[in-house]
Design an enzyme around this catalytic site. Structure first.
Site, PDB file in Angstrom:
ATOM      1  N   SER A  59      -0.269  -5.869 -33.993  1.00  0.00           N
ATOM      2  CA  SER A  59       0.721  -5.024 -33.312  1.00  0.00           C
ATOM      3  C   SER A  59       2.128  -5.469 -33.685  1.00  0.00           C
ATOM      4  O   SER A  59       2.447  -6.661 -33.606  1.00  0.00           O
ATOM      5  CB  SER A  59       0.564  -5.107 -31.792  1.00  0.00           C
ATOM      6  OG  SER A  59       1.600  -4.369 -31.167  1.00  0.00           O
ATOM      7  N   VAL A  64       4.439 -12.802 -34.420  1.00  0.00           N
ATOM      8  CA  VAL A  64       3.982 -13.071 -35.785  1.00  0.00           C
ATOM      9  C   VAL A  64       3.941 -11.783 -36.608  1.00  0.00           C
ATOM     10  O   VAL A  64       4.305 -11.781 -37.786  1.00  0.00           O
ATOM     11  CB  VAL A  64       2.618 -13.792 -35.780  1.00  0.00           C
ATOM     12  CG1 VAL A  64       2.109 -14.021 -37.203  1.00  0.00           C
ATOM     13  CG2 VAL A  64       2.718 -15.129 -35.051  1.00  0.00           C
ATOM     14  N   CYS A  65       3.543 -10.683 -35.986  1.00  0.00           N
ATOM     15  CA  CYS A  65       3.483  -9.398 -36.701  1.00  0.00           C
ATOM     16  C   CYS A  65       4.886  -8.945 -37.108  1.00  0.00           C
ATOM     17  O   CYS A  65       5.084  -8.434 -38.213  1.00  0.00           O
ATOM     18  CB  CYS A  65       2.809  -8.335 -35.839  1.00  0.00           C
ATOM     19  SG  CYS A  65       1.103  -8.747 -35.412  1.00  0.00           S
ATOM     20  N   ALA A  66       5.846  -9.138 -36.227  1.00  0.00           N
ATOM     21  CA  ALA A  66       7.237  -8.791 -36.539  1.00  0.00           C
ATOM     22  C   ALA A  66       7.743  -9.669 -37.677  1.00  0.00           C
ATOM     23  O   ALA A  66       8.377  -9.172 -38.617  1.00  0.00           O
ATOM     24  CB  ALA A  66       8.103  -8.942 -35.299  1.00  0.00           C
ATOM     25  N   THR A  69       6.193  -8.540 -41.035  1.00  0.00           N
ATOM     26  CA  THR A  69       6.766  -7.285 -41.520  1.00  0.00           C
ATOM     27  C   THR A  69       8.183  -7.510 -42.036  1.00  0.00           C
ATOM     28  O   THR A  69       8.558  -7.006 -43.103  1.00  0.00           O
ATOM     29  CB  THR A  69       6.738  -6.228 -40.399  1.00  0.00           C
ATOM     30  OG1 THR A  69       5.372  -6.081 -39.970  1.00  0.00           O
ATOM     31  CG2 THR A  69       7.263  -4.892 -40.882  1.00  0.00           C
TER      32      THR A  69
END
Length: 172
Positions: A59, A64-66, A69
């Site tokens: 998500s 970590v996903c941010a 990306t």
């Protein structure tokens, strides 16, 4: 088919739906959704003709996903439009669009697998217990053949950025 214990999430073993995608195979087809003036679709056929990076995250609204990306977005700036880059998650297309606007993500597209989880099932990235995608990175050559495949063993860790970017550069 599913793969029990294929990855962990906060130390807990997770089962991944489907088979693992491996280097050398043709990329499985998929249909993702994104928002650009309305709901649009993105398929494997749309990526052919250029090397492609598929960055898979649980998500975009998590740390970590941010980071993943933003790091890929920054590194891809020097490659311009010679490659395709897509962040894939189960986030709704509208939320993905909002995130990219707020974080100035301009070198990557987003694709949501919310509709029927066809990407997660055919690419072996859907965590059955949590019903979200695991973390991973795939690189395809311009014909759609997989030249790099990474399923991050612990979903809360970052991927191997250098390996994915090196594969993308050699596929260019």
């Amino acid at each position: 088919m599913s793969r029990s214990g294929a990855v962990t999430f906060k130390g807990n073993p997770m089962t991944l739906a489907g088979e693992a995608v491996a280097v050398g195979q043709d990329a499985p087809d998929f249909t993702l959704h994104y928002f650009e003036g309305g709901l649009q679709t993105l398929t494997l056929a749309d990526l052919k003709g250029k090397p492609s990076l598929l960055s898979i995250v649980p998500s975009l609204d998590t740390g970590v996903c941010a980071i993943q990306t933003k790091k890929f977005n920054e590194q891809l700036a020097s490659m311009g439009d010679s490659v395709n880059a897509v962040t894939v998650s189960l986030d709704l297309p509208f939320a993905m669009n909002r995130f990219c606007g707020a974080e100035e993500i301009t070198n990557m597209r987003v694709g949501s697998d919310y509709f029927d989880r066809n990407f997660g099932n055919s690419w072996g990235t859907l965590m059955e217990e949590l019903k979200i995608l695991c973390r991973g990175c795939f690189v395809l050559d311009s014909t759609g053949k997989v030249v790099h495949a990474e399923y991050v063993p612990e979903v809360t860790n970052e991927p191997d950025y250098e390996a994915a970017l090196a594969a993308l550069k050699s596929a260019s």
